[in-house]
Scaffold this active site. Structure first.
Site, short mmCIF file in Angstrom:
data_model
loop_
_atom_site.label_atom_id
_atom_site.label_comp_id
_atom_site.label_asym_id
_atom_site.label_seq_id
_atom_site.Cartn_x
_atom_site.Cartn_y
_atom_site.Cartn_z
N GLU A 16 -8.41 -33.42 -5.85
CA GLU A 16 -9.83 -33.11 -5.60
C GLU A 16 -10.77 -34.16 -6.18
OE1 GLU A 16 -10.72 -29.01 -6.67
OE2 GLU A 16 -9.49 -28.28 -5.01
N GLU A 38 -3.67 -26.38 -1.49
CA GLU A 38 -4.25 -25.28 -2.28
C GLU A 38 -4.95 -24.33 -1.32
OE1 GLU A 38 -6.56 -25.90 -5.87
OE2 GLU A 38 -5.49 -27.78 -6.27
O1 AHR Z 1 -6.18 -23.73 -8.42
C1 AHR Z 1 -7.25 -23.75 -9.30
C2 AHR Z 1 -8.10 -25.02 -9.17
O2 AHR Z 1 -8.73 -25.03 -7.94
C3 AHR Z 1 -7.34 -26.32 -9.19
O3 AHR Z 1 -7.12 -26.78 -10.48
C4 AHR Z 1 -8.26 -27.25 -8.47
O4 AHR Z 1 -7.58 -28.27 -7.82
C5 AHR Z 1 -9.03 -26.34 -7.54
O5 AHR Z 1 -10.39 -26.55 -7.63
#
Ligand code: AHR
Length: 490
Positions: free
Chosen positions: A172, A291
């Protein structure tokens, strides 16, 4: 309500890459410490891993687990988590404002992954660090040479290389919350050079570049284009992240969110192909949705966690039944986009926005465990494109959202599994499923609760669990339900 799903063996979406059923463990909250690792726990094995957790992870059958972050990785020095445990430094983790003891690092995690029957998807730090430390980590993990970092691994007790195939180029990096956030151009250059030296170290690895942190990022689109233009020849996948939530308690809109996931995927795939065309390239860059999940329940309580705690309860969303339905629709969307999504990670796996929860007294399973388990067990093979005819309705800003969403998979044994969610909050559905000749229903599961807000807990672990439905010829699927219909060839 009536609906019809038609499945033809000729209408193939793609062979599904098993890695779409991946998950994620970050050094965050109680995911590692008190989650997968708790040496003082009664079920701990010789390395301190909880065997009760291992058994549940195996039940989910996750083929890959992303590690060690997440936001955490952007401030992480991987060497801190190697070697003699008594000498490992305790450090501040700026991402989550907690204390990291480094008692678990890559040495232990790859061993945990082996014991869990899964593989590590490793992320490198492109926040505070760069190409040099990334290539050193590749050498440490994957090389059998007689050189500094491979020797360091051997000295740490691991003669054989770990053979980690899949690597993320940071995490990210488009987000201002990220440690050492970068602009698209800055990230693109950094990722490109890191990718080159990582692949020069081990040409067998596959690389995932960071896409946008979510679909609503102001830079979404331009970020992907910039990164792809710079890195195209050196990467294999671009990532997508998105979390969903129902903070306004608007369930119809919430249950329609998979429509947004679908358009997010299709937009990123289109940008990949736009850059492919620009470059006259033969190569296709695919997608890693590394994610995805529901995340909103714990946001308020997390504001009150004291800074610099060790393994605090962070991001411990307690999932209700409607969250499980949404997760079901998101899984259906991943399967239906399996021609482009080759990797996906349910974020996360244990305690932190997770299907598996631990306490000292034992583990319990959240509602979302079940659709994920069903998809991972029965959703492997070839995705077939189902034609679904059903009623639609508007849900908030989303127009014409079908009440029934479905995916169909031809499994290796020749059977066909249909996953279907009835999003209607009011109406059961008389469902006709038209399959090619020679199939009969062999098994059916349903996840249903009258109460959309029903949850599981340590004390009531079976409040929301799937039921096996006896095949009886009638195909009625309940209002707001997740369904798995397994057909065998006769
Ligand atoms: O999964 C929790 C967080 O969400 C992770 O660390 C990040 O990559 C995202 O913003």
């Amino acid at each position: 309500m009536k609906a019809k799903i038609t499945v033809s063996r000729d209408d193939v979406i793609s062979k599904i890459d098993d890695r779409i059923y991946g998950s994620f463990i970050e050094h965050l909250g109680r995911a590692v410490y008190g989650g997968i690792y708790q040496p003082e726990h009664e079920t701990a094995d010789d390395m301190g891993f909880r065997k009760d957790v291992l058994a549940l992870v195996k039940k989910l059958g996750v083929p890959i687990v992303r590690y060690p972050g997440g936001n955490f990785v952007s401030g992480y020095n991987w060497e801190d988590g190697t070697g003699d445990r008594s000498k490992r430094p305790k450090k501040l983790d700026l991402a989550w404002q907690t204390i990291e003891t480094n008692q678990v690092g890559i040495d232990e995690f790859q061993e945990w992954a082996k014991r869990a029957g899964t593989e590590v998807m490793m992320a490198v730090n492109l926040g505070t660090r760069g190409a040099d430390e990334a290539r050193q980590l590749v050498e440490y993990c994957n090389l059998a040479t007689d050189t500094y970092y491979a020797d360091m691994r051997r000295r740490n007790g691991f003669d054989k290389p770990f053979g980690i195939k899949l690597w993320c180029l940071g995490n990210e990096m488009d987000g201002t919350w990220q440690i050492c956030h970068l602009t698209a151009q800055e990230y693109a250059r950094k990722a490109c050079e890191a990718a080159k030296v990582m692949k020069w170290t081990d040409p067998n690895i596959e690389l995932v570049a960071c896409g946008s942190s979510n679909k609503n990022m102001p830079t979404f689109g331009e970020w992907e284009r910039t990164v792809l233009r710079e890195c195209y020849d050196h990467i294999d996948y671009i990532s997508l992240h998105n979390y969903y939530g129902n903070p306004d308690n608007d369930t119809p809109s919430y249950l329609a969110q998979a429509v947004n996931m679908d358009s997010f995927i299709k937009t990123v795939a289109a940008i990949c192909d736009e850059v492919k065309a620009e470059k006259h390239s033969e190569k296709t860059v695919n997608l890693s949705f590394d994610e995805w999940n529901v995340w909103f329940h714990s946001s308020e309580q997390d504001k009150h966690v004291p800074r610099w705690s060790y393994a605090p309860r962070l991001l411990e969303d307690i999932y209700n039944f409607e969250d499980a339905l949404l997760v079901g629709t998101l899984l259906i969307t991943l399967i239906n986009n399996s021609d482009r999504v080759k990797i996906a990670c349910l974020a996360q796996l244990v305690n932190v926005i997770a299907p598996i929860m631990t306490e000292n007294e034992g583990c319990w399973l959240q509602t979302i465990f079940y659709p994920f388990m069903h998809a991972s067990l029965y959703g492997r093979g070839t995705a077939l494109r189902p034609e679904t005819v059903c009623e639609c309705c508007d849900a908030g800003k989303l127009k014409d959202v079908p009440h029934i969403t479905a995916a169909a998979v031809e499994n290796a044994d020749g059977g066909i599994t249909v996953f279907a969610v009835n999003r209607s909050l009011d109406d059961d559905c008389e469902l006709e499923i038209a399959l090619p000749d020679g199939y009969e229903l062999s098994e059916q599961f349903e996840l249903y609760s009258d109460d959309l807000k029903a949850v599981n807990s340590l004390d009531a672990p079976d409040n929301v669990t799937p039921a096996k439905v006896m095949p009886n010829g009638e195909r009625v699927i309940s209002r707001h339900s997740w369904n798995v219909l397994r057909f065998k060839k006769v």
